[in-house]
Design a protein around this motif. Structure first.
Motif, PDB file in Angstrom:
ATOM      1  N   ASN A   1     -13.524   2.420   5.230  1.00 48.62           N
ATOM      2  CA  ASN A   1     -13.169   3.733   5.769  1.00 48.62           C
ATOM      3  C   ASN A   1     -12.584   3.660   7.152  1.00 48.62           C
ATOM      4  O   ASN A   1     -13.102   2.959   8.024  1.00 48.62           O
ATOM      5  N   PHE A   2     -11.524   4.402   7.335  1.00 40.86           N
ATOM      6  CA  PHE A   2     -10.958   4.483   8.681  1.00 40.86           C
ATOM      7  C   PHE A   2     -10.837   5.927   9.088  1.00 40.86           C
ATOM      8  O   PHE A   2     -10.436   6.769   8.310  1.00 40.86           O
ATOM      9  N   GLU A   3     -11.180   6.182  10.327  1.00 45.89           N
ATOM     10  CA  GLU A   3     -11.036   7.534  10.835  1.00 45.89           C
ATOM     11  C   GLU A   3      -9.567   7.869  10.998  1.00 45.89           C
ATOM     12  O   GLU A   3      -9.110   8.918  10.609  1.00 45.89           O
ATOM     13  N   SER A   4      -8.859   6.967  11.645  1.00 47.28           N
ATOM     14  CA  SER A   4      -7.500   7.340  12.031  1.00 47.28           C
ATOM     15  C   SER A   4      -6.487   6.851  10.999  1.00 47.28           C
ATOM     16  O   SER A   4      -6.548   5.728  10.512  1.00 47.28           O
ATOM     17  N   LEU A   5      -5.569   7.744  10.705  1.00 50.14           N
ATOM     18  CA  LEU A   5      -4.477   7.383   9.809  1.00 50.14           C
ATOM     19  C   LEU A   5      -3.596   6.321  10.443  1.00 50.14           C
ATOM     20  O   LEU A   5      -2.879   5.605   9.757  1.00 50.14           O
TER      21      LEU A   5
ATOM     22  N   ALA B   1       6.255   9.537   3.925  1.00 51.13           N
ATOM     23  CA  ALA B   1       5.401   8.533   4.558  1.00 51.13           C
ATOM     24  C   ALA B   1       3.955   8.985   4.636  1.00 51.13           C
ATOM     25  O   ALA B   1       3.020   8.204   4.450  1.00 51.13           O
ATOM     26  N   LEU B   2       3.794  10.271   4.915  1.00 50.17           N
ATOM     27  CA  LEU B   2       2.441  10.797   5.071  1.00 50.17           C
ATOM     28  C   LEU B   2       1.644  10.627   3.783  1.00 50.17           C
ATOM     29  O   LEU B   2       0.494  10.186   3.789  1.00 50.17           O
ATOM     30  N   LYS B   3       2.265  10.972   2.648  1.00 52.56           N
ATOM     31  CA  LYS B   3       1.586  10.839   1.349  1.00 52.56           C
ATOM     32  C   LYS B   3       1.252   9.392   1.061  1.00 52.56           C
ATOM     33  O   LYS B   3       0.198   9.066   0.518  1.00 52.56           O
ATOM     34  N   LEU B   4       2.174   8.502   1.417  1.00 53.12           N
ATOM     35  CA  LEU B   4       1.941   7.085   1.151  1.00 53.12           C
ATOM     36  C   LEU B   4       0.731   6.589   1.931  1.00 53.12           C
ATOM     37  O   LEU B   4      -0.156   5.921   1.392  1.00 53.12           O
TER      38      LEU B   4
ATOM     39  N   THR C   1       0.495   1.392  -3.368  1.00 51.20           N
ATOM     40  CA  THR C   1       0.914   2.445  -2.456  1.00 51.20           C
ATOM     41  C   THR C   1       2.376   2.799  -2.686  1.00 51.20           C
ATOM     42  O   THR C   1       2.716   3.957  -2.925  1.00 51.20           O
ATOM     43  N   GLY C   2       3.267   1.798  -2.625  1.00 54.72           N
ATOM     44  CA  GLY C   2       4.680   2.076  -2.833  1.00 54.72           C
ATOM     45  C   GLY C   2       4.958   2.536  -4.252  1.00 54.72           C
ATOM     46  O   GLY C   2       5.935   3.241  -4.504  1.00 54.72           O
TER      47      GLY C   2
ATOM     48  N   LEU D   1      -2.964   5.315   0.475  1.00 59.70           N
ATOM     49  CA  LEU D   1      -3.554   4.021   0.821  1.00 59.70           C
ATOM     50  C   LEU D   1      -4.966   4.218   1.364  1.00 59.70           C
ATOM     51  O   LEU D   1      -5.898   3.481   1.015  1.00 59.70           O
ATOM     52  N   LYS D   2      -5.126   5.249   2.183  1.00 58.24           N
ATOM     53  CA  LYS D   2      -6.448   5.534   2.745  1.00 58.24           C
ATOM     54  C   LYS D   2      -7.450   5.798   1.627  1.00 58.24           C
ATOM     55  O   LYS D   2      -8.566   5.281   1.638  1.00 58.24           O
TER      56      LYS D   2
END
Lengths: 152, 475
Positions: B304-308, B287-290, B354-355, B294-295
């Protein structure tokens, strides 16, 4: 089809009493509905398994529930009063409703029976249904012991 | 007696719309049996057809119905009817077929019965009664990413927290880390004393077939038991996470594809036992890699997003897996989702790219094996191992894990497997999506802990554990 509203049927009880009912109310009983649809209607329709006392009650219920002007809650109020009858009458009504295949009446009656039975002890059940206890003392104890959780 | 039979036949034939039982009515067969039993008059009841009586029983409910068995012998037979009790079992919140599966396949605990009891031999009434008396358990399902906990009598986990249990190389011994972990979970559940058994899922680690790995697995299991028994838990049941996900899908054999936080494990399980010697595959994509991918994709479009966490929310709500990647690229796949405090975000290609990294890791610049390759490899090993006469046990693939809930994933995997494997192997392959969403293992634990035989066949008590560890007999 304007005439279907006024079409009447004659139902004859097992003790030969005749009752006139509107076809539109009577077809709530699927047994009668099937006869009408298959055009097997003889006049009057003989109901060999229902006596006049019970048939009168069934017709009372049937006509009330066929009235489109009544709201559901008014019908429910009627039902509550309708089922205040001796237990034996309720059983007879169940048999009639079954024979006539009258779903709504069946549901009301079964719910009422269940509600009454909930509060009865095993002995009261035997009494109301007029059942002979064919267990010996040990057998009855064993039957109860099989499901201790039910008697807690 | 004759009147009764006549009335029963009468009512069944009179009602054209009645249930499908009018053709082969088991009630009537049983009544023919009853003809040979001396039954004295049963009064008013004599005239009421059985199916109406059963209808009333259903309204009365299980407890009242069970009481009525004491009325007389004929009522005892009627009330014991398996169909009635199946109806009562089905009206509990866990679906009836899960209960049926569990009670027929999992009754005995490990090792599972290979030929499960046929349903007609079981009395559902007794099963119902036993299940009523099962105390219910506390379920703790901790993986490497998230831990879900709750009570078996409830319909879903009551809490979720990010795992803080470190499995890596850390100074303090495993059992004290586990004790710390469990006591924090229990305090979150506000448990002061332990009256109920606890069922715990064991995460998959050390999956090789080497002696060292075997020893590590045994150590982990023992550490879990000893940590909980030190906390005075009365009984513990520890089952592997993948096995629990398999049970939740109502199978006892198959290949579980568990897409976890850090990695994806492909676990062949036969009769509830993980086949380490066949080989558990692992891919380093989780899940983390996915979410990370996406990020990155969004960053390329200057979003851009700071939080995952936000990215993860978008993943969970907008992403899916395309059945045909190339074709999907030329479609308009824009969709938007409103993230609280960020507003509306629109994604298009990123939704299915992503998937896709599971099926084409090189899109993310990774050297890992593709998912379909790893599953096919596992199936190959299963076939070569020739463990049982039935060579279809590994053809059922069950997906588990949060990311496995991506729409379209199961269809795509099935398609890829069929394309990748020779026809002789690929016929009969089914890929089953997670039956309970992100919480498969938790629901598997719930299924086991509500079994009528749970405390007897599945749990280990403190005394038993001490006895075994002294004799080193745990498997």
């Amino acid at each position: 089809m304007s005439s279907s509203e006024e079409r009447k049927l004659i139902l004859k009880s097992s003790d030969n009493e005749e009752f006139v009912v509107k076809e539109s109310s009577a077809v709530q009983c699927l047994t009668i509905k099937n006869l009408v649809e298959d055009r097997c209607v003889s006049d009057p329709i003989p109901l060999a398994n229902v006596d006049s006392k019970i048939l009168a009650l069934v017709i009372e219920f049937m006509e009330k529930h066929a009235e489109t002007t009544l709201s559901n809650s008014e019908k429910k109020e009627f039902d509550v009063e309708f089922v205040k009858k001796p237990f034996d009458d309720l059983l007879e009504l169940i048999l009639a409703a079954n024979y006539l295949d009258f779903r709504e009446l069946m549901d009301v009656l079964c719910n009422t029976c269940a509600k009454q039975m909930e509060n009865w002890s095993v002995e009261e059940v035997r009494e109301k249904f007029n059942i002979q206890n064919d267990y010996t003392v040990e057998e009855e104890k064993a039957a109860r012991a099989e499901n201790p959780w039910a008697f807690e | 007696m004759a009147t009764l039979l006549r009335k029963v036949f009468g009512s069944v034939s009179h009602r054209p719309g009645s249930s499908s039982r009018s053709n082969s009515n088991p009630q009537i067969d049983r009544f023919q049996q009853m003809m040979y039993i001396q039954i004295s008059s049963v009064g008013e009841f004599d005239r009421i057809p059985i199916d109406i009586f059963i209808q009333i029983l259903k309204i009365l409910g299980p407890k009242e119905s069970a009481k009525l068995r004491a009325v007389c012998k004929s009522w005892k037979y009627i009330v014991s009817d398996n169909e009635l009790w199946m109806y009562f079992l089905q009206n509990q919140e866990q679906p009836g077929d899960s209960i049926l599966f569990a009670e027929t396949h999992l009754r005995s605990g490990f090792p599972l019965q290979v030929f499960p009891t046929q349903a007609p031999d079981l009395s559902f009434m007794h099963i119902y009664g036993q299940r009523v008396q099962v105390p219910g358990a506390i379920i703790i399902d901790g993986g490497s990413g998230y831990c879900k906990y709750g009570w078996s009598k409830y319909s879903a986990p009551s809490g979720r927290s990010a795992t803080f249990l470190e499995f890596g190389n850390i100074e303090s011994p495993m059992s004290s880390r586990l004790r710390h972990f469990f006591s924090i979970i229990c305090s979150r559940m506000q448990l002061k004393t332990f009256t109920q058994p606890i069922i715990v899922s064991i995460p998959l680690r050390h999956y090789d077939d080497t002696e060292f790995a075997k020893g590590s697995r045994r150590q982990l299991k023992e550490a879990i038991y000893s940590a909980l028994f030190d906390m005075n838990v009365p009984a513990v049941c520890a089952i592997n996470q993948a096995t629990l996900a398999l049970f939740a899908a109502r199978h006892t054999s198959g290949i579980v594809v568990n897409i976890g936080f850090h990695q994806t494990s492909i676990v062949p399980i036969l009769n509830g036992k993980i086949m380490h010697k066949v080989g558990v595959e692992a891919i380093g994509i989780g899940a983390l890699k996915l979410t990370g991918f996406l990020k990155e994709q969004m960053q390329q479009n200057n979003v851009n997003f700071e939080s995952l966490y936000t990215v993860r929310t978008l993943k969970e709500n907008l992403c899916y897996v395309a059945l045909d990647y190339k074709a999907e690229l030329s479609k308009d796949t824009r969709a938007s989702f409103r993230v609280p405090s960020e507003g509306w975000i629109t994604l298009s290609k990123e939704r299915f790219q992503t998937g896709e990294i599971l099926f084409q890791p090189r899109i993310a610049g990774m050297q890992a094996m593709a998912l379909q390759q790893a599953v096919a490899l596992c199936m190959d090993h299963c076939q070569d191992a020739e463990l049982t006469g039935d060579n279809n046990w590994y053809k059922t693939v069950i997906l588990a894990g949060g990311s496995a809930c991506l729409p379209g994933l199961s269809e795509r995997l099935e398609k890829e497997l069929r394309g990748y494997l020779p026809t002789s192997m690929s016929s009969g392959i089914r890929v089953i999506p997670p039956p309970y969403g992100v919480d498969s293992a938790w629901f598997g634990a719930k299924l086991v802990s509500n079994l009528s035989t749970f405390t007897g066949s599945w749990c280990v008590t403190k005394k038993q554990f001490r006895h075994w560890s002294r004799r080193k007999q745990m498997w």
